[in-house]
Design a protein around this motif. Structure first.
Motif, PDB file in Angstrom:
ATOM      1  N   ARG A   1      -6.889  16.922 -14.614  1.00 14.13           N
ATOM      2  CA  ARG A   1      -5.628  16.372 -14.113  1.00 14.13           C
ATOM      3  C   ARG A   1      -5.802  15.565 -12.832  1.00 14.13           C
ATOM      4  N   LEU A   2      -6.947  14.941 -12.650  1.00 17.64           N
ATOM      5  CA  LEU A   2      -7.176  14.096 -11.483  1.00 17.64           C
ATOM      6  C   LEU A   2      -6.845  12.658 -11.837  1.00 17.64           C
ATOM      7  N   ALA A   3      -6.352  11.921 -10.845  1.00 17.59           N
ATOM      8  CA  ALA A   3      -6.028  10.514 -11.052  1.00 17.59           C
ATOM      9  C   ALA A   3      -6.354   9.747  -9.784  1.00 17.59           C
ATOM     10  N   ASN A   4      -6.549   8.458  -9.927  1.00 18.99           N
ATOM     11  CA  ASN A   4      -6.852   7.634  -8.768  1.00 18.99           C
ATOM     12  C   ASN A   4      -5.650   6.789  -8.363  1.00 18.99           C
ATOM     13  N   SER A   5      -4.459   7.206  -8.745  1.00 12.72           N
ATOM     14  CA  SER A   5      -3.271   6.407  -8.468  1.00 12.72           C
ATOM     15  C   SER A   5      -2.986   6.283  -6.973  1.00 12.72           C
ATOM     16  N   ALA A   6      -3.234   7.336  -6.197  1.00 16.28           N
ATOM     17  CA  ALA A   6      -2.996   7.248  -4.750  1.00 16.28           C
ATOM     18  C   ALA A   6      -3.933   6.227  -4.115  1.00 16.28           C
ATOM     19  N   LEU A   7      -5.188   6.239  -4.524  1.00 19.97           N
ATOM     20  CA  LEU A   7      -6.149   5.280  -3.994  1.00 19.97           C
ATOM     21  C   LEU A   7      -5.795   3.852  -4.408  1.00 19.97           C
ATOM     22  N   GLU A   8      -5.325   3.676  -5.638  1.00 18.69           N
ATOM     23  CA  GLU A   8      -4.896   2.349  -6.085  1.00 18.69           C
ATOM     24  C   GLU A   8      -3.710   1.852  -5.267  1.00 18.69           C
ATOM     25  N   GLY A   9      -2.789   2.743  -4.921  1.00 18.75           N
ATOM     26  CA  GLY A   9      -1.643   2.365  -4.099  1.00 18.75           C
ATOM     27  C   GLY A   9      -2.054   1.938  -2.702  1.00 18.75           C
ATOM     28  N   ILE A  10      -3.000   2.670  -2.116  1.00 21.98           N
ATOM     29  CA  ILE A  10      -3.506   2.309  -0.785  1.00 21.98           C
ATOM     30  C   ILE A  10      -4.185   0.947  -0.833  1.00 21.98           C
TER      31      ILE A  10
ATOM     32  N   ILE B   1      -3.074  -2.547   1.213  1.00 20.52           N
ATOM     33  CA  ILE B   1      -3.985  -3.296   2.090  1.00 20.52           C
ATOM     34  C   ILE B   1      -4.099  -4.748   1.626  1.00 20.52           C
ATOM     35  N   LYS B   2      -4.153  -4.969   0.327  1.00 20.57           N
ATOM     36  CA  LYS B   2      -4.240  -6.347  -0.185  1.00 20.57           C
ATOM     37  C   LYS B   2      -2.979  -7.143   0.140  1.00 20.57           C
ATOM     38  N   VAL B   3      -1.817  -6.493   0.073  1.00 22.33           N
ATOM     39  CA  VAL B   3      -0.567  -7.184   0.420  1.00 22.33           C
ATOM     40  C   VAL B   3      -0.561  -7.557   1.896  1.00 22.33           C
ATOM     41  N   ILE B   4      -0.995  -6.636   2.749  1.00 22.25           N
ATOM     42  CA  ILE B   4      -1.073  -6.927   4.187  1.00 22.25           C
ATOM     43  C   ILE B   4      -2.057  -8.066   4.430  1.00 22.25           C
TER      44      ILE B   4
END
Length: 86
Positions: free
Chosen positions: A47-56, A60-63
């Motif tokens: 049940r692990l996902a990388n969604s939090a890292l993708e959001g971060i 950063i890319k938007v900034i």
């Protein structure tokens, strides 16, 4: 064993052994499941996902995109840190 893992094992028993009995519409799904069966099983168990890292990363890319042209790297770094504090 939870229901999701039982369901995955039922799919394995039903489809992964009998390639010739698969309906045409399910052929691509069958190929994908057969190719990535172990990874799907592991992701269902952990049940692990990388969604939090993708959001971060996206934030950063938007900034970075809105800060185009700034010369001072320290200010850029501070702007990223400020975005995650608020």
């Amino acid at each position: 064993m939870n229901n999701t893992i039982k369901f995955l094992f039922n799919i394995k028993d039903k489809y992964l052994r009998f390639d010739e009995k698969i309906p045409f519409e399910e052929h691509n799904a069958h190929k994908t499941l057969k190719k990535h069966y172990n990874e799907v099983g592991i992701s269902l168990q952990t049940r692990l996902a990388n969604s939090a890292l993708e959001g971060i990363n996206n934030k950063i890319k938007v900034i970075k995109r809105t800060a185009y042209g700034f010369r001072n790297l320290n200010n850029f770094r501070l702007r990223i840190l400020l975005a995650f504090i608020m």
